[in-house]
Design a protein around this motif. Structure first.
Motif, PDB file in Angstrom:
ATOM      1  N   MET A  43       0.844  -1.170   0.000  1.00  0.00           N
ATOM      2  CA  MET A  43       0.000   0.000   0.000  1.00  0.00           C
ATOM      3  C   MET A  43       0.894   1.239   0.000  1.00  0.00           C
ATOM      4  N   ASN A  44       0.489   2.208  -0.804  1.00  0.00           N
ATOM      5  CA  ASN A  44       1.276   3.427  -0.884  1.00  0.00           C
ATOM      6  C   ASN A  44       0.389   4.643  -0.627  1.00  0.00           C
ATOM      7  N   LEU A  45       0.984   5.811  -0.732  1.00  0.00           N
ATOM      8  CA  LEU A  45       0.295   7.060  -0.425  1.00  0.00           C
ATOM      9  C   LEU A  45      -0.909   7.273  -1.337  1.00  0.00           C
ATOM     10  N   GLU A  46      -0.761   6.974  -2.602  1.00  0.00           N
ATOM     11  CA  GLU A  46      -1.872   7.154  -3.544  1.00  0.00           C
ATOM     12  C   GLU A  46      -3.047   6.247  -3.191  1.00  0.00           C
ATOM     13  N   ASP A  47      -2.760   5.008  -2.788  1.00  0.00           N
ATOM     14  CA  ASP A  47      -3.818   4.086  -2.376  1.00  0.00           C
ATOM     15  C   ASP A  47      -4.572   4.629  -1.164  1.00  0.00           C
ATOM     16  N   ILE A  48      -3.823   5.144  -0.204  1.00  0.00           N
ATOM     17  CA  ILE A  48      -4.442   5.693   1.011  1.00  0.00           C
ATOM     18  C   ILE A  48      -5.304   6.898   0.660  1.00  0.00           C
ATOM     19  N   GLN A  49      -4.803   7.754  -0.213  1.00  0.00           N
ATOM     20  CA  GLN A  49      -5.574   8.934  -0.606  1.00  0.00           C
ATOM     21  C   GLN A  49      -6.856   8.550  -1.339  1.00  0.00           C
ATOM     22  N   SER A  50      -6.798   7.544  -2.191  1.00  0.00           N
ATOM     23  CA  SER A  50      -8.016   7.130  -2.891  1.00  0.00           C
ATOM     24  C   SER A  50      -8.986   6.436  -1.941  1.00  0.00           C
ATOM     25  N   MET A  51      -8.475   5.670  -0.975  1.00  0.00           N
ATOM     26  CA  MET A  51      -9.346   5.058   0.035  1.00  0.00           C
ATOM     27  C   MET A  51     -10.065   6.139   0.830  1.00  0.00           C
ATOM     28  N   LYS A  65      -9.333   1.401  10.977  1.00  0.00           N
ATOM     29  CA  LYS A  65      -8.652   1.179   9.700  1.00  0.00           C
ATOM     30  C   LYS A  65      -7.436   2.093   9.548  1.00  0.00           C
ATOM     31  N   TYR A  66      -7.640   3.377   9.802  1.00  0.00           N
ATOM     32  CA  TYR A  66      -6.559   4.338   9.559  1.00  0.00           C
ATOM     33  C   TYR A  66      -5.535   4.377  10.689  1.00  0.00           C
ATOM     34  N   ILE A  67      -5.947   4.053  11.904  1.00  0.00           N
ATOM     35  CA  ILE A  67      -4.966   4.007  12.992  1.00  0.00           C
ATOM     36  C   ILE A  67      -4.052   2.789  12.817  1.00  0.00           C
ATOM     37  N   THR A  68      -4.600   1.702  12.257  1.00  0.00           N
ATOM     38  CA  THR A  68      -3.784   0.522  11.956  1.00  0.00           C
ATOM     39  C   THR A  68      -2.759   0.857  10.882  1.00  0.00           C
ATOM     40  N   LEU A  69      -3.199   1.537   9.830  1.00  0.00           N
ATOM     41  CA  LEU A  69      -2.266   1.951   8.775  1.00  0.00           C
ATOM     42  C   LEU A  69      -1.206   2.897   9.328  1.00  0.00           C
ATOM     43  N   HIS A  70      -1.603   3.798  10.211  1.00  0.00           N
ATOM     44  CA  HIS A  70      -0.652   4.732  10.820  1.00  0.00           C
ATOM     45  C   HIS A  70       0.424   3.966  11.579  1.00  0.00           C
ATOM     46  N   GLY A  71       0.019   2.967  12.340  1.00  0.00           N
ATOM     47  CA  GLY A  71       0.986   2.165  13.097  1.00  0.00           C
ATOM     48  C   GLY A  71       1.941   1.414  12.183  1.00  0.00           C
ATOM     49  N   LEU A 117       2.744   9.244   6.745  1.00  0.00           N
ATOM     50  CA  LEU A 117       2.336   9.374   8.146  1.00  0.00           C
ATOM     51  C   LEU A 117       1.621  10.697   8.404  1.00  0.00           C
ATOM     52  N   ASN A 118       2.108  11.777   7.822  1.00  0.00           N
ATOM     53  CA  ASN A 118       1.439  13.069   7.983  1.00  0.00           C
ATOM     54  C   ASN A 118       0.036  13.028   7.388  1.00  0.00           C
ATOM     55  N   LEU A 172      -1.851  10.329   7.020  1.00  0.00           N
ATOM     56  CA  LEU A 172      -2.676   9.497   7.899  1.00  0.00           C
ATOM     57  C   LEU A 172      -3.064  10.243   9.175  1.00  0.00           C
ATOM     58  N   SER A 173      -2.163  11.043   9.701  1.00  0.00           N
ATOM     59  CA  SER A 173      -2.482  11.842  10.896  1.00  0.00           C
ATOM     60  C   SER A 173      -3.604  12.828  10.602  1.00  0.00           C
ATOM     61  N   GLU A 174      -3.551  13.452   9.437  1.00  0.00           N
ATOM     62  CA  GLU A 174      -4.611  14.387   9.060  1.00  0.00           C
ATOM     63  C   GLU A 174      -5.938  13.663   8.849  1.00  0.00           C
ATOM     64  N   ILE A 175      -5.891  12.487   8.272  1.00  0.00           N
ATOM     65  CA  ILE A 175      -7.116  11.697   8.086  1.00  0.00           C
ATOM     66  C   ILE A 175      -7.716  11.338   9.436  1.00  0.00           C
ATOM     67  N   ILE A 176      -6.879  10.943  10.368  1.00  0.00           N
ATOM     68  CA  ILE A 176      -7.365  10.571  11.700  1.00  0.00           C
ATOM     69  C   ILE A 176      -7.985  11.781  12.398  1.00  0.00           C
ATOM     70  N   LYS A 177      -7.397  12.954  12.214  1.00  0.00           N
ATOM     71  CA  LYS A 177      -7.986  14.176  12.780  1.00  0.00           C
ATOM     72  C   LYS A 177      -9.377  14.408  12.190  1.00  0.00           C
ATOM     73  N   GLN A 178      -9.506  14.190  10.889  1.00  0.00           N
ATOM     74  CA  GLN A 178     -10.805  14.354  10.246  1.00  0.00           C
ATOM     75  C   GLN A 178     -11.821  13.334  10.747  1.00  0.00           C
ATOM     76  N   ILE A 179     -11.374  12.128  11.005  1.00  0.00           N
ATOM     77  CA  ILE A 179     -12.269  11.093  11.544  1.00  0.00           C
ATOM     78  C   ILE A 179     -12.752  11.505  12.931  1.00  0.00           C
ATOM     79  N   HIS A 180     -11.868  12.078  13.734  1.00  0.00           N
ATOM     80  CA  HIS A 180     -12.269  12.555  15.061  1.00  0.00           C
ATOM     81  C   HIS A 180     -13.329  13.655  14.948  1.00  0.00           C
TER      82      HIS A 180
END
Length: 141
Positions: free
Chosen positions: A1-9, A34-40, A111-112, A114-122
Motif C-alpha cells: 500500500m502506498n500514499l496514492e492508495d491511502i488517498q483514494s481510500m 482502519k486508519y490508525i492501523t495503517l498509521h501504526g 504518516l502526515n 494518515l495523521s490528518e485523516i485521523i484528525k478528520q475522523i475525530h
C-alpha cells in the motif's frame, strides 16, 4: 500500500451520505480502526527506513573516507583521496543514500497524511451532529 492508495481510500471513505447519517455515524469507529492501523504500520516502516538510512550513511562514510573495503560495497574502490571535511558532501550526493532518504521522506509524508485523516475522523461525529442540527433548523424543528 502506498500514499496514492491511502488517498483514494480516504476519498471514498470520507463521503457522507446525507440521507443515512446514522450509518455514517456508526461507520466512524471502523474508519478510525482502519486508519490508525495503517498509521501504526507506516510508523514502523519509517523507523526501519531511518535505521537503514543511518547504516547506509555510516557505510558510505567509511567508503568515501577510504576506510571501507571494496567487498563491503560490491563496487570498485573509491580512487580519490578526500580530506575529512569533504566526505559528508560526497555522502550527501550518493545515489544509495538519496534512495533511502527518499524512502524516509515518503514514509513521513504518508504518516502526515494518515495523521490528518485521523484528525478528520475525530471531527466526523461533530460534522454529522452539525448536519442534523442544520436540518432541524431548516425544517423549523
Amino acid at each position: 500500500m502506498n500514499l496514492e492508495d491511502i488517498q483514494s481510500m480516504w476519498a471514498k471513505d470520507s463521503v457522507i451520505d446525507d440521507v443515512l447519517l446514522d450509518e455514517a455515524s456508526m461507520k466512524i469507529p471502523q474508519l478510525h480502526s482502519k486508519y490508525i492501523t495503517l498509521h501504526g504500520e507506516f510508523n514502523l516502516l519509517l523507523k526501519k527506513a531511518k535505521q537503514e538510512h543511518n547504516k547506509i550513511i555510516h557505510l558510505r562514510t567509511l567508503y568515501y573516507s577510504g576506510r571501507g573495503t571494496p567487498e563491503m560495497y560490491e563496487e570498485t574502490p573509491f580512487d580519490y583521496k578526500l580530506i575529512r571535511s569533504e566526505v559528508p558532501s560526497w555522502v550527501a550526493v550518493d545515489d544509495v543514500v538519496n534512495k533511502v532518504e527518499m524512502k524516509v521522506a515518503l514514509y513521513e509524508t504518508t504518516l502526515n497524511t494518515l495523521s490528518e485523516i485521523i484528525k478528520q475522523i475525530h471531527q466526523l461525529s461533530f460534522n454529522i451532529k452539525n448536519m442534523i442540527a442544520w436540518r432541524a433548523f431548516v425544517n423549523g424543528t
